[in-house]
Design an enzyme around this catalytic site. Structure first.
Site, PDB file in Angstrom:
ATOM      1  N   GLU A  83      83.539  46.694 -31.635  1.00 35.04           N
ATOM      2  CA  GLU A  83      84.425  45.857 -32.565  1.00 35.04           C
ATOM      3  C   GLU A  83      86.204  45.646 -31.876  1.00 35.04           C
ATOM      4  O   GLU A  83      86.474  44.914 -32.276  1.00 35.04           O
ATOM      5  CB  GLU A  83      85.095  47.467 -33.334  1.00 35.04           C
ATOM      6  CG  GLU A  83      85.667  48.879 -32.138  1.00 35.04           C
ATOM      7  CD  GLU A  83      86.061  49.886 -33.221  1.00 35.04           C
ATOM      8  OE1 GLU A  83      86.652  49.310 -33.669  1.00 35.04           O
ATOM      9  OE2 GLU A  83      86.481  51.252 -32.122  1.00 35.04           O
ATOM     10  N   THR A 124      84.529  62.631 -28.360  1.00 32.64           N
ATOM     11  CA  THR A 124      84.632  61.487 -28.696  1.00 32.64           C
ATOM     12  C   THR A 124      82.853  60.705 -28.827  1.00 32.64           C
ATOM     13  O   THR A 124      82.483  60.959 -27.627  1.00 32.64           O
ATOM     14  CB  THR A 124      85.441  60.360 -27.757  1.00 32.64           C
ATOM     15  OG1 THR A 124      85.695  59.390 -28.524  1.00 32.64           O
ATOM     16  CG2 THR A 124      85.611  60.370 -26.490  1.00 32.64           C
ATOM     17  N   MET A 127      81.625  50.353 -33.441  1.00 35.13           N
ATOM     18  CA  MET A 127      83.043  50.409 -32.929  1.00 35.13           C
ATOM     19  C   MET A 127      83.301  51.418 -31.137  1.00 35.13           C
ATOM     20  O   MET A 127      82.166  51.219 -30.675  1.00 35.13           O
ATOM     21  CB  MET A 127      83.437  52.565 -33.277  1.00 35.13           C
ATOM     22  CG  MET A 127      83.847  52.578 -34.896  1.00 35.13           C
ATOM     23  SD  MET A 127      84.006  53.891 -34.995  1.00 35.13           S
ATOM     24  CE  MET A 127      85.296  54.171 -36.623  1.00 35.13           C
ATOM     25  N   ASP A 156      83.370  57.309 -28.078  1.00 33.93           N
ATOM     26  CA  ASP A 156      83.951  56.839 -27.291  1.00 33.93           C
ATOM     27  C   ASP A 156      83.149  56.334 -26.464  1.00 33.93           C
ATOM     28  O   ASP A 156      82.755  55.789 -25.524  1.00 33.93           O
ATOM     29  CB  ASP A 156      85.044  56.010 -27.594  1.00 33.93           C
ATOM     30  CG  ASP A 156      86.041  55.176 -28.541  1.00 33.93           C
ATOM     31  OD1 ASP A 156      84.697  55.246 -29.836  1.00 33.93           O
ATOM     32  OD2 ASP A 156      86.870  55.267 -28.826  1.00 33.93           O
ATOM     33  N   GLY A 207      89.345  60.299 -33.558  1.00 31.75           N
ATOM     34  CA  GLY A 207      88.421  60.406 -34.950  1.00 31.75           C
ATOM     35  C   GLY A 207      86.984  61.380 -34.763  1.00 31.75           C
ATOM     36  O   GLY A 207      87.025  62.511 -33.738  1.00 31.75           O
TER      37      GLY A 207
HETATM   38  O1  F6P Z   1      88.230  58.203 -31.937  1.00 29.98           O
HETATM   39  C1  F6P Z   1      87.451  56.773 -31.835  1.00 29.98           C
HETATM   40  C2  F6P Z   1      86.979  56.030 -32.810  1.00 29.98           C
HETATM   41  O2  F6P Z   1      85.893  56.082 -33.499  1.00 29.98           O
HETATM   42  C3  F6P Z   1      87.327  54.880 -32.347  1.00 29.98           C
HETATM   43  O3  F6P Z   1      85.582  54.275 -31.626  1.00 29.98           O
HETATM   44  C4  F6P Z   1      87.832  53.330 -33.691  1.00 29.98           C
HETATM   45  O4  F6P Z   1      88.118  52.290 -32.966  1.00 29.98           O
HETATM   46  C5  F6P Z   1      88.570  54.508 -33.628  1.00 29.98           C
HETATM   47  O5  F6P Z   1      88.487  55.849 -33.286  1.00 29.98           O
HETATM   48  C6  F6P Z   1      89.026  54.487 -35.251  1.00 29.98           C
HETATM   49  O6  F6P Z   1      90.116  55.647 -35.710  1.00 29.98           O
HETATM   50  P1  F6P Z   1      90.393  56.207 -36.380  1.00 29.98           P
HETATM   51  O7  F6P Z   1      89.720  57.228 -37.393  1.00 29.98           O
HETATM   52  O8  F6P Z   1      91.773  56.291 -36.675  1.00 29.98           O
HETATM   53  O9  F6P Z   1      90.447  54.833 -37.920  1.00 29.98           O
END
Ligand code: F6P
Length: 405
Positions: A240, A137, A183, A139, A13
């Site tokens: 989430e 990240t 997120m 996260d 992400g």
């Molecule tokens: O990479 C982390 C993240 O942003 C998470 O927080 C989230 O659940 C996920 O990516 C969403 O991913 P995508 O962009 O593939 O929907």
């Protein structure tokens, strides 16, 4: 040891500062004047399809580097691909054709699995190619490091936007309950940032729910009812990834058909909608679901300067480490002190980081799982400090993209 031609990719992400790490890799390698700087398009996925660019054809001068630092999301594109042993030969063949000496991957815990696998295979076949991970990240769930680039800016967006949502939520004499979804999948670091909204000029959010604590729907409804009777309007922050004690995501209660990526991660969203609909029925008042969704990870106009600088430094350090011959390592941050804020960078064995998830310490979650401790806020504050003015053109921030430059 010579760096040689290098190749860099972005994976997982995006964040609003991932391109600052790319700028750090690019500029540091370029200044060493050792060879070409390639960028793989869509990470390892693109590389396997021979999709890469000579980055000097796209990033032509220091102004472009500055624009790159101010451009959100992954300039080179991204992927969520788990490398498999059957990919090794193809990957090394392409890297050898390009005469690559050093390989850099900017990503989170899943992406570091790519560095782990390729560095192990490289050692096994006696390849001189060095593989280095650059952390990223929103996260903030990477093991070992104090925090990850991308987190501070997303936290700043969450804190700032929640302050605005709280102001908006209090304008009417009738009560409104807003549920804000943040997120972070299975770690609550980002939702922790909801605590930043509280200050001299803001009441802060009323309740905060992290995935580290099992979510009990009945207790949640009872708690909201009690507070709603006392206060009227409320703003509630939920991750989430909140789930019941038996592991069922709350968002799965709204819709059970969900995409799963090659790392086995379920696509999460819809938690706020589910809970706000539930509360509307239970409370009989107006409720609202707000999903920060991708906005929290691409709001570069509100990025943290500390984050932008640290993201750049992480990219630069990875290149310096590879030039010294390091491989199979990830750049990490070590906090020397919080007040004053002093952070150092080091490199660390990728085996301790790939595929691992670091959770929020449980002692930072207080009030029966609905609040955040002062210690957590202290940890967060320096990460969101400072701003970098976007380059504004016609009233909007200017970005740089692979296609138009
Ligand atoms: O990479 C982390 C993240 O942003 C998470 O927080 C989230 O659940 C996920 O990516 C969403 O991913 P995508 O962009 O593939 O929907």
């Amino acid at each position: 040891m010579a760096l040689g031609n290098i190749i860099v990719g972005q994976s997982g992400g995006p964040t609003s500062v991932i391109n600052s790490s790319l700028a750090g890799v690019f500029k540091t390698a370029l200044d060493m004047k050792e060879g070409k700087v390639y960028g793989m398009l869509n990470g390892i996925d693109g590389l396997l399809h021979h999709q890469y660019i000579d980055m000097t054809e796209r990033i032509k001068n220091d102004l472009d580097v500055e624009l790159l630092k101010r451009t959100p999301s992954s300039f080179l594109g991204s992927c969520r691909r788990k490398v498999k042993p059957e990919d090794y030969e193809d990957i090394f063949k392409i890297l050898n054709e390009l005469e690559i000496g050093s390989f850099f991957y900017i990503g989170g815990n899943d992406s570091m699995d790519t560095i782990k696998q390729l560095s192990e295979y490289g050692n096994k076949i006696g390849s001189p190619i060095r593989f280095m991970g650059v952390p990223k990240t929103i996260d903030n769930d990477l093991a070992v490091t104090d925090h990850t680039p991308g987190y501070g800016s997303a936290a700043k967006y969450i804190g700032a936007t929640l302050k605005e949502v709280i102001r908006d939520g209090l304008v009417y004499s009738h009560a409104t309950v807003s549920v804000v979804e943040i997120m972070g999948r299975d770690a609550g670091w980002l939702t922790l940032a909801a605590s930043l909204a509280k200050g001299e000029d803001c009441e802060g959010v009323d309740l905060i729910y992290l995935p580290e604590v099992p979510f009990d729907i009945d207790k949640f409804v009872a708690k909201v009812k009690e507070l709603h009777e006392k206060k009227g309007s409320l703003v509630i922050a939920v991750s989430e990834g909140i789930h019941t004690a038996d592991g069922k995501y709350i968002c799965e209660m709204a819709a059970s058909d969900r995409m799963v990526d090659s790392f086995g991660h379920v696509a999460l969203s819809g938690t706020a909608t589910y809970l706000s609909n539930l509360l509307a029925g239970e409370l009989g008042c107006k409720t609202r679901a707000i999903e920060f969704s991708t906005m929290q990870r691409c709001a570069n106009h509100l990025a943290s300067l500390t984050d932008i600088n640290e993201a750049y430094a992480a990219g630069a350090m990875a290149v310096e480490a590879a030039a010294k011959g390091e491989t199979g390592k990830v750049v990490i941050f070590k906090r020397v002190s919080t007040e004053p804020y002093i952070m150092t960078t080091e490199t660390y064995d990728v085996n301790a980081i790939a595929n691992e998830v670091k959770n929020v310490p449980l002692e930072w979650i207080i009030n029966d799982g609905t609040g955040i401790s002062d210690e957590a806020v202290k940890y967060l504050r320096p990460l969101i400090a400072g701003e970098l003015q976007p380059v504004m053109v016609n009233g909007l921030p200017r970005h740089i993209t692979v296609k138009d430059c």
